[in-house]
Design a protein around this motif. Structure first.
Motif, PDB file in Angstrom:
ATOM      1  N   LEU A  74     -48.230  14.624  52.823  1.00 42.16           N
ATOM      2  CA  LEU A  74     -47.365  14.971  51.704  1.00 42.16           C
ATOM      3  C   LEU A  74     -48.150  15.272  50.441  1.00 42.16           C
ATOM      4  O   LEU A  74     -48.914  14.441  49.942  1.00 42.16           O
ATOM      5  CB  LEU A  74     -46.406  13.795  51.437  1.00 42.16           C
ATOM      6  N   ASP A  75     -47.954  16.476  49.894  1.00 44.71           N
ATOM      7  CA  ASP A  75     -48.476  16.825  48.570  1.00 44.71           C
ATOM      8  C   ASP A  75     -47.526  16.250  47.517  1.00 44.71           C
ATOM      9  O   ASP A  75     -46.317  16.099  47.771  1.00 44.71           O
ATOM     10  CB  ASP A  75     -48.561  18.350  48.451  1.00 44.71           C
ATOM     11  N   LEU A  76     -48.034  15.947  46.345  1.00 41.77           N
ATOM     12  CA  LEU A  76     -47.191  15.382  45.292  1.00 41.77           C
ATOM     13  C   LEU A  76     -46.610  16.436  44.365  1.00 41.77           C
ATOM     14  O   LEU A  76     -45.539  16.243  43.787  1.00 41.77           O
ATOM     15  CB  LEU A  76     -47.984  14.357  44.468  1.00 41.77           C
ATOM     16  N   GLY A  77     -47.302  17.558  44.208  1.00 39.63           N
ATOM     17  CA  GLY A  77     -46.853  18.577  43.262  1.00 39.63           C
ATOM     18  C   GLY A  77     -45.933  19.591  43.903  1.00 39.63           C
ATOM     19  O   GLY A  77     -46.318  20.739  44.132  1.00 39.63           O
ATOM     20  N   LEU A  78     -44.701  19.198  44.165  1.00 39.46           N
ATOM     21  CA  LEU A  78     -43.735  20.080  44.815  1.00 39.46           C
ATOM     22  C   LEU A  78     -42.835  20.741  43.774  1.00 39.46           C
ATOM     23  O   LEU A  78     -42.604  20.181  42.700  1.00 39.46           O
ATOM     24  CB  LEU A  78     -42.908  19.292  45.827  1.00 39.46           C
ATOM     25  N   PRO A  79     -42.301  21.927  44.077  1.00 39.54           N
ATOM     26  CA  PRO A  79     -41.568  22.683  43.057  1.00 39.54           C
ATOM     27  C   PRO A  79     -40.201  22.114  42.687  1.00 39.54           C
ATOM     28  O   PRO A  79     -39.727  22.335  41.573  1.00 39.54           O
ATOM     29  CB  PRO A  79     -41.431  24.077  43.688  1.00 39.54           C
ATOM     30  N   ASP A  80     -39.554  21.408  43.611  1.00 32.79           N
ATOM     31  CA  ASP A  80     -38.185  20.973  43.354  1.00 32.79           C
ATOM     32  C   ASP A  80     -38.042  19.478  43.085  1.00 32.79           C
ATOM     33  O   ASP A  80     -37.042  19.038  42.521  1.00 32.79           O
ATOM     34  CB  ASP A  80     -37.269  21.372  44.507  1.00 32.79           C
TER      35      ASP A  80
ATOM     36  N   ILE B   1     -56.550   7.007  39.214  1.00 36.74           N
ATOM     37  CA  ILE B   1     -56.214   5.739  39.853  1.00 36.74           C
ATOM     38  C   ILE B   1     -54.714   5.466  39.752  1.00 36.74           C
ATOM     39  O   ILE B   1     -54.080   4.984  40.685  1.00 36.74           O
ATOM     40  CB  ILE B   1     -57.008   4.584  39.223  1.00 36.74           C
ATOM     41  N   SER B   2     -54.131   5.812  38.604  1.00 35.19           N
ATOM     42  CA  SER B   2     -52.696   5.558  38.417  1.00 35.19           C
ATOM     43  C   SER B   2     -51.855   6.355  39.414  1.00 35.19           C
ATOM     44  O   SER B   2     -50.830   5.862  39.899  1.00 35.19           O
ATOM     45  CB  SER B   2     -52.274   5.892  36.983  1.00 35.19           C
ATOM     46  N   ALA B   3     -52.282   7.596  39.727  1.00 33.29           N
ATOM     47  CA  ALA B   3     -51.560   8.399  40.710  1.00 33.29           C
ATOM     48  C   ALA B   3     -51.647   7.754  42.086  1.00 33.29           C
ATOM     49  O   ALA B   3     -50.663   7.720  42.841  1.00 33.29           O
ATOM     50  CB  ALA B   3     -52.113   9.818  40.756  1.00 33.29           C
ATOM     51  N   HIS B   4     -52.827   7.245  42.432  1.00 34.94           N
ATOM     52  CA  HIS B   4     -52.996   6.557  43.712  1.00 34.94           C
ATOM     53  C   HIS B   4     -52.090   5.330  43.778  1.00 34.94           C
ATOM     54  O   HIS B   4     -51.397   5.108  44.780  1.00 34.94           O
ATOM     55  CB  HIS B   4     -54.458   6.135  43.901  1.00 34.94           C
ATOM     56  N   ILE B   5     -52.105   4.534  42.726  1.00 33.92           N
ATOM     57  CA  ILE B   5     -51.317   3.308  42.716  1.00 33.92           C
ATOM     58  C   ILE B   5     -49.834   3.613  42.825  1.00 33.92           C
ATOM     59  O   ILE B   5     -49.093   2.966  43.587  1.00 33.92           O
ATOM     60  CB  ILE B   5     -51.619   2.494  41.447  1.00 33.92           C
ATOM     61  N   GLU B   6     -49.376   4.609  42.061  1.00 34.45           N
ATOM     62  CA  GLU B   6     -47.955   4.958  42.084  1.00 34.45           C
ATOM     63  C   GLU B   6     -47.522   5.385  43.487  1.00 34.45           C
ATOM     64  O   GLU B   6     -46.457   4.970  43.974  1.00 34.45           O
ATOM     65  CB  GLU B   6     -47.661   6.075  41.086  1.00 34.45           C
ATOM     66  N   ALA B   7     -48.336   6.225  44.147  1.00 40.12           N
ATOM     67  CA  ALA B   7     -47.987   6.698  45.489  1.00 40.12           C
ATOM     68  C   ALA B   7     -47.995   5.558  46.494  1.00 40.12           C
ATOM     69  O   ALA B   7     -47.088   5.446  47.338  1.00 40.12           O
ATOM     70  CB  ALA B   7     -48.948   7.797  45.925  1.00 40.12           C
ATOM     71  N   LEU B   8     -48.999   4.695  46.432  1.00 41.84           N
ATOM     72  CA  LEU B   8     -49.074   3.576  47.369  1.00 41.84           C
ATOM     73  C   LEU B   8     -47.929   2.596  47.142  1.00 41.84           C
ATOM     74  O   LEU B   8     -47.336   2.080  48.098  1.00 41.84           O
ATOM     75  CB  LEU B   8     -50.427   2.877  47.247  1.00 41.84           C
ATOM     76  N   ASP B   9     -47.591   2.354  45.882  1.00 39.15           N
ATOM     77  CA  ASP B   9     -46.467   1.464  45.584  1.00 39.15           C
ATOM     78  C   ASP B   9     -45.145   2.057  46.059  1.00 39.15           C
ATOM     79  O   ASP B   9     -44.207   1.314  46.383  1.00 39.15           O
ATOM     80  CB  ASP B   9     -46.385   1.175  44.079  1.00 39.15           C
ATOM     81  N   ALA B  10     -45.055   3.391  46.074  1.00 37.47           N
ATOM     82  CA  ALA B  10     -43.826   4.052  46.522  1.00 37.47           C
ATOM     83  C   ALA B  10     -43.695   4.089  48.038  1.00 37.47           C
ATOM     84  O   ALA B  10     -42.639   4.459  48.553  1.00 37.47           O
ATOM     85  CB  ALA B  10     -43.767   5.476  45.970  1.00 37.47           C
ATOM     86  N   GLY B  11     -44.782   3.713  48.754  1.00 39.23           N
ATOM     87  CA  GLY B  11     -44.660   3.634  50.208  1.00 39.23           C
ATOM     88  C   GLY B  11     -45.664   4.421  50.998  1.00 39.23           C
ATOM     89  O   GLY B  11     -45.589   4.450  52.237  1.00 39.23           O
ATOM     90  N   ALA B  12     -46.621   5.085  50.337  1.00 39.62           N
ATOM     91  CA  ALA B  12     -47.638   5.834  51.083  1.00 39.62           C
ATOM     92  C   ALA B  12     -48.533   4.872  51.858  1.00 39.62           C
ATOM     93  O   ALA B  12     -48.843   3.771  51.386  1.00 39.62           O
ATOM     94  CB  ALA B  12     -48.481   6.679  50.139  1.00 39.62           C
ATOM     95  N   ASP B  13     -48.978   5.281  53.035  1.00 42.52           N
ATOM     96  CA  ASP B  13     -49.900   4.482  53.835  1.00 42.52           C
ATOM     97  C   ASP B  13     -51.353   4.769  53.479  1.00 42.52           C
ATOM     98  O   ASP B  13     -52.227   3.924  53.715  1.00 42.52           O
ATOM     99  CB  ASP B  13     -49.678   4.774  55.327  1.00 42.52           C
TER     100      ASP B  13
END
Length: 228
Positions: free
Chosen positions: A51-57, A84-96
């Motif tokens: 999953l990429d994070l920068g999606l258009p919608d 680092i904040s982007a990594h933390i946010e994604a991992l906290d949201a459920g990324a493996d």
């Protein structure tokens, strides 16, 4: 062969990932935006998501949260966000896992193999309370605990499948298309009337006031959730 859903709005990146993964014998399906990704996840039930994070919608973090509301599919974020904040946010949201662009395809595939080896999902308590009812997900029984002896409640097979999906995701919205794909198959994801009929039946059996449900909640046009 395992199916991987690749989500990225860059056609070139979709080609790179698709070609690379197919070289390692993965089946690849692609989505260029969040809406398509969520629809494909419900229809295809992939074994993993890149999953990429920068999606258009919709921001990819919101896609993560939406997927985690009803699915434990392994998700690797593949993104150009390096903070680092982007990594933390994604991992906290459920990324493996989180892989930065640019990347080596061999390393990405190794990380993919790693997350696919991990056990997925957590086993909820077998017994769940819905008002005066006790639901045993292991024994497939429901009883009213306010009466002696306990009075059983009988559900159809379809009602059990629908209720189980909601109870295993308490306080999380489960999209209608995910419920339809899981219970009736991916060709029925537009048959929302099925859900209305069966949810009405479940509420008659389990809610103290079916017309004003407290536990089996509808989010109009989106899905349903179990509120303990």
């Amino acid at each position: 062969m395992k199916c991987v859903l690749v989500v990225d709005d860059d056609p070139g990146m979709l080609r790179i990932l698709s070609t690379g993964l197919r070289a390692f014998d993965y089946v690849v399906v692609t989505a260029p935006d969040a809406g398509t990704a969520l629809d494909m996840a419900a229809r295809r039930s992939p074994e993993a998501v890149l999953l990429d994070l920068g999606l258009p919608d919709l921001d990819g973090v919101e896609v993560l949260r939406s997927l985690r509301a009803w699915s434990d599919v392994p998700i690797i974020v593949v993104s150009g966000r390096t903070s680092i904040s982007a990594h933390i946010e994604a991992l906290d949201a459920g990324a493996d896992d989180f892989v930065n662009k640019p990347f080596a395809i061999d390393e990405l595939v190794a990380r993919l193999r790693a997350v696919l080896r991990r056990p997925t999902g957590t086993q909820p308590d077998n017994q769940v309370k819905i008002g005066v009812h006790t639901v045993d997900l292991g024994a497939y029984t429901i009883s009213r605990t306010d009466r002696k002896p306990c009075e059983p409640v009988h559900l159809t097979r379809t009602e059990w499948r629908l209720l189980s999906m909601l109870l295993r995701n308490p306080d999380h919205l489960v999209p209608s298309r995910a419920l339809l794909a899981e219970i009736w198959g991916p060709e029925h994801t537009d048959k929302t009337n099925y859900l209305r009929v069966y949810m009405a039946s479940l509420r008659r059996k389990l809610e103290p006031a079916p017309s004003a449900p407290r536990h089996l909640i509808t989010s109009p046009g989106i899905g349903y959730r179990f509120q303990p």
